[in-house]
Scaffold this motif. Structure first.
Motif, PDB file in Angstrom:
ATOM      1  N   TYR A 186     -18.921  38.291 -56.577  1.00  0.00           N
ATOM      2  CA  TYR A 186     -20.159  37.600 -56.224  1.00  0.00           C
ATOM      3  C   TYR A 186     -20.181  36.180 -56.780  1.00  0.00           C
ATOM      4  O   TYR A 186     -20.707  35.267 -56.170  1.00  0.00           O
ATOM      5  CB  TYR A 186     -21.374  38.358 -56.745  1.00  0.00           C
ATOM      6  N   PHE A 187     -19.618  36.012 -57.979  1.00  0.00           N
ATOM      7  CA  PHE A 187     -19.611  34.718 -58.646  1.00  0.00           C
ATOM      8  C   PHE A 187     -18.175  34.358 -59.032  1.00  0.00           C
ATOM      9  O   PHE A 187     -17.368  35.234 -59.315  1.00  0.00           O
ATOM     10  CB  PHE A 187     -20.457  34.767 -59.928  1.00  0.00           C
ATOM     11  N   ALA A 188     -17.896  33.051 -59.075  1.00  0.00           N
ATOM     12  CA  ALA A 188     -16.583  32.572 -59.519  1.00  0.00           C
ATOM     13  C   ALA A 188     -16.727  31.126 -59.970  1.00  0.00           C
ATOM     14  O   ALA A 188     -17.790  30.515 -59.813  1.00  0.00           O
ATOM     15  CB  ALA A 188     -15.561  32.691 -58.395  1.00  0.00           C
ATOM     16  N   THR A 189     -15.635  30.600 -60.494  1.00  0.00           N
ATOM     17  CA  THR A 189     -15.650  29.196 -60.925  1.00  0.00           C
ATOM     18  C   THR A 189     -15.087  28.268 -59.850  1.00  0.00           C
ATOM     19  O   THR A 189     -15.133  27.056 -60.011  1.00  0.00           O
ATOM     20  CB  THR A 189     -14.865  29.021 -62.241  1.00  0.00           C
ATOM     21  N   THR A 190     -14.577  28.863 -58.760  1.00  0.00           N
ATOM     22  CA  THR A 190     -14.096  28.049 -57.630  1.00  0.00           C
ATOM     23  C   THR A 190     -14.468  28.731 -56.315  1.00  0.00           C
ATOM     24  O   THR A 190     -14.584  29.959 -56.244  1.00  0.00           O
ATOM     25  CB  THR A 190     -12.563  27.869 -57.657  1.00  0.00           C
ATOM     26  N   ALA A 191     -14.596  27.923 -55.287  1.00  0.00           N
ATOM     27  CA  ALA A 191     -14.864  28.457 -53.956  1.00  0.00           C
ATOM     28  C   ALA A 191     -13.664  29.258 -53.464  1.00  0.00           C
ATOM     29  O   ALA A 191     -13.819  30.285 -52.787  1.00  0.00           O
ATOM     30  CB  ALA A 191     -15.184  27.323 -52.988  1.00  0.00           C
ATOM     31  N   GLU A 192     -12.461  28.802 -53.832  1.00  0.00           N
ATOM     32  CA  GLU A 192     -11.242  29.473 -53.395  1.00  0.00           C
ATOM     33  C   GLU A 192     -11.173  30.911 -53.907  1.00  0.00           C
ATOM     34  O   GLU A 192     -10.761  31.819 -53.179  1.00  0.00           O
ATOM     35  CB  GLU A 192     -10.000  28.690 -53.851  1.00  0.00           C
ATOM     36  N   ALA A 193     -11.581  31.127 -55.152  1.00  0.00           N
ATOM     37  CA  ALA A 193     -11.547  32.471 -55.733  1.00  0.00           C
ATOM     38  C   ALA A 193     -12.444  33.413 -54.940  1.00  0.00           C
ATOM     39  O   ALA A 193     -12.090  34.574 -54.697  1.00  0.00           O
ATOM     40  CB  ALA A 193     -11.974  32.436 -57.198  1.00  0.00           C
ATOM     41  N   LEU A 194     -13.598  32.929 -54.501  1.00  0.00           N
ATOM     42  CA  LEU A 194     -14.501  33.766 -53.705  1.00  0.00           C
ATOM     43  C   LEU A 194     -13.941  33.999 -52.305  1.00  0.00           C
ATOM     44  O   LEU A 194     -14.035  35.105 -51.770  1.00  0.00           O
ATOM     45  CB  LEU A 194     -15.891  33.136 -53.625  1.00  0.00           C
ATOM     46  N   SER A 195     -13.363  32.977 -51.727  1.00  0.00           N
ATOM     47  CA  SER A 195     -12.793  33.108 -50.380  1.00  0.00           C
ATOM     48  C   SER A 195     -11.619  34.080 -50.362  1.00  0.00           C
ATOM     49  O   SER A 195     -11.453  34.848 -49.417  1.00  0.00           O
ATOM     50  CB  SER A 195     -12.340  31.747 -49.855  1.00  0.00           C
ATOM     51  N   ALA A 208     -11.221  36.574 -52.320  1.00  0.00           N
ATOM     52  CA  ALA A 208     -11.672  37.923 -52.684  1.00  0.00           C
ATOM     53  C   ALA A 208     -12.359  38.656 -51.536  1.00  0.00           C
ATOM     54  O   ALA A 208     -12.706  39.828 -51.672  1.00  0.00           O
ATOM     55  CB  ALA A 208     -12.613  37.854 -53.881  1.00  0.00           C
ATOM     56  N   GLY A 209     -12.578  37.999 -50.427  1.00  0.00           N
ATOM     57  CA  GLY A 209     -13.225  38.665 -49.300  1.00  0.00           C
ATOM     58  C   GLY A 209     -13.348  37.728 -48.120  1.00  0.00           C
ATOM     59  O   GLY A 209     -13.224  36.522 -48.244  1.00  0.00           O
ATOM     60  N   SER A 210     -13.607  38.312 -46.964  1.00  0.00           N
ATOM     61  CA  SER A 210     -13.760  37.482 -45.774  1.00  0.00           C
ATOM     62  C   SER A 210     -15.232  37.141 -45.572  1.00  0.00           C
ATOM     63  O   SER A 210     -16.114  37.884 -45.984  1.00  0.00           O
ATOM     64  CB  SER A 210     -13.215  38.218 -44.553  1.00  0.00           C
ATOM     65  N   SER A 211     -15.486  36.029 -44.976  1.00  0.00           N
ATOM     66  CA  SER A 211     -16.849  35.584 -44.659  1.00  0.00           C
ATOM     67  C   SER A 211     -17.763  35.579 -45.877  1.00  0.00           C
ATOM     68  O   SER A 211     -18.874  36.100 -45.838  1.00  0.00           O
ATOM     69  CB  SER A 211     -17.464  36.462 -43.569  1.00  0.00           C
ATOM     70  N   THR A 212     -17.308  34.968 -46.954  1.00  0.00           N
ATOM     71  CA  THR A 212     -18.135  34.929 -48.160  1.00  0.00           C
ATOM     72  C   THR A 212     -19.085  33.741 -48.181  1.00  0.00           C
ATOM     73  O   THR A 212     -20.098  33.786 -48.851  1.00  0.00           O
ATOM     74  CB  THR A 212     -17.254  34.879 -49.425  1.00  0.00           C
ATOM     75  N   ASN A 213     -18.744  32.675 -47.451  1.00  0.00           N
ATOM     76  CA  ASN A 213     -19.535  31.455 -47.404  1.00  0.00           C
ATOM     77  C   ASN A 213     -19.938  30.987 -48.813  1.00  0.00           C
ATOM     78  O   ASN A 213     -21.119  30.912 -49.137  1.00  0.00           O
ATOM     79  CB  ASN A 213     -20.767  31.638 -46.518  1.00  0.00           C
ATOM     80  N   PRO A 214     -18.959  30.670 -49.660  1.00  0.00           N
ATOM     81  CA  PRO A 214     -19.278  30.269 -51.036  1.00  0.00           C
ATOM     82  C   PRO A 214     -20.036  28.953 -51.089  1.00  0.00           C
ATOM     83  O   PRO A 214     -19.765  28.026 -50.316  1.00  0.00           O
ATOM     84  CB  PRO A 214     -17.915  30.131 -51.698  1.00  0.00           C
ATOM     85  N   LYS A 215     -20.994  28.896 -51.996  1.00  0.00           N
ATOM     86  CA  LYS A 215     -21.763  27.667 -52.251  1.00  0.00           C
ATOM     87  C   LYS A 215     -21.789  27.447 -53.754  1.00  0.00           C
ATOM     88  O   LYS A 215     -21.904  28.402 -54.531  1.00  0.00           O
ATOM     89  CB  LYS A 215     -23.196  27.793 -51.749  1.00  0.00           C
ATOM     90  N   TRP A 224     -19.800  29.100 -58.621  1.00  0.00           N
ATOM     91  CA  TRP A 224     -19.956  29.309 -57.188  1.00  0.00           C
ATOM     92  C   TRP A 224     -20.458  30.717 -56.955  1.00  0.00           C
ATOM     93  O   TRP A 224     -20.201  31.623 -57.757  1.00  0.00           O
ATOM     94  CB  TRP A 224     -18.621  29.108 -56.482  1.00  0.00           C
ATOM     95  N   VAL A 225     -21.162  30.916 -55.849  1.00  0.00           N
ATOM     96  CA  VAL A 225     -21.707  32.232 -55.514  1.00  0.00           C
ATOM     97  C   VAL A 225     -21.529  32.466 -54.015  1.00  0.00           C
ATOM     98  O   VAL A 225     -21.520  31.517 -53.228  1.00  0.00           O
ATOM     99  CB  VAL A 225     -23.198  32.323 -55.917  1.00  0.00           C
TER     100      VAL A 225
END
Length: 178
Positions: A117-126, A128-135, A143-144
């Motif tokens: 759900y949370f990370a320090t980079t948008a890439e880490a969220l992307s 970790a899953g598809s269609s995460t739309n990190p902001k 980032w969340v």
């Protein structure tokens, strides 16, 4: 001694009336309700003299260095200015991060079954899953994910508040601001 529950705004008002270090909530209320002279007479009669009186500490510490609590900083106008749930979600996370700068990294522990759900980079969220739309959470390095339903966002806010030390009741109040 009896315990009473009061609303946060009333607690903050009482705490703001403190005149000396170590003054208890009872002393403050006694002074406010009974007046200066009556309060000093009652206090002297009720409390035995001690060499080093212990200051009263609140049971739940919601404050951080001079910034107040999340409830002090959340502006209804700012919330209403956010036209989307995502905007309000990011705003509330930003306020929580501002109030709890040193502890906010605890949000990195909040995860779903198969998703970060949370990370320090948008890439880490992307990754970790598809269609995460990190902001990025405004004014932070965190980032969340935002591609989740409102119920999931509320759950994430609740878990964030609990991780930061809020009671379940206050965490629900924060969640309900969304």
């Amino acid at each position: 001694m009896k315990t009473i529950e009061i609303e946060d705004d009333l607690y903050h008002y009482i705490a703001a009336q403190t005149r000396k270090i170590g003054e208890s909530a009872s002393d403050i209320l006694r002074r406010l309700l009974l007046g200066e002279q009556a309060a000093s007479q009652t206090t002297a009669a009720v409390q035995p003299e001690t060499v080093n009186p212990e200051p009263v500490k609140p049971t739940v510490m919601l404050e951080t260095s001079n910034t107040g609590t999340v409830f002090d900083l959340v502006s209804r106008q700012d919330l209403q200015a956010e036209s989307s749930v995502v905007g309000r979600f990011l705003y509330l996370l930003s306020v929580l991060a501002r109030v709890h700068k040193k502890q906010f990294s605890k949000v990195l522990e909040i995860k779903g079954r198969n998703r970060l759900y949370f990370a320090t980079t948008a890439e880490a969220l992307s990754e970790a899953g598809s269609s995460t739309n990190p902001k990025q959470i405004p004014n932070t390095s965190f980032w969340v994910i935002t591609n989740s339903n409102t119920t999931r966002k509320k759950m994430m806010l609740t878990e964030t508040a609990v991780k930061l030390g809020y009671s379940e009741q206050d965490a629900e109040r924060i969640r309900d601001l969304l």
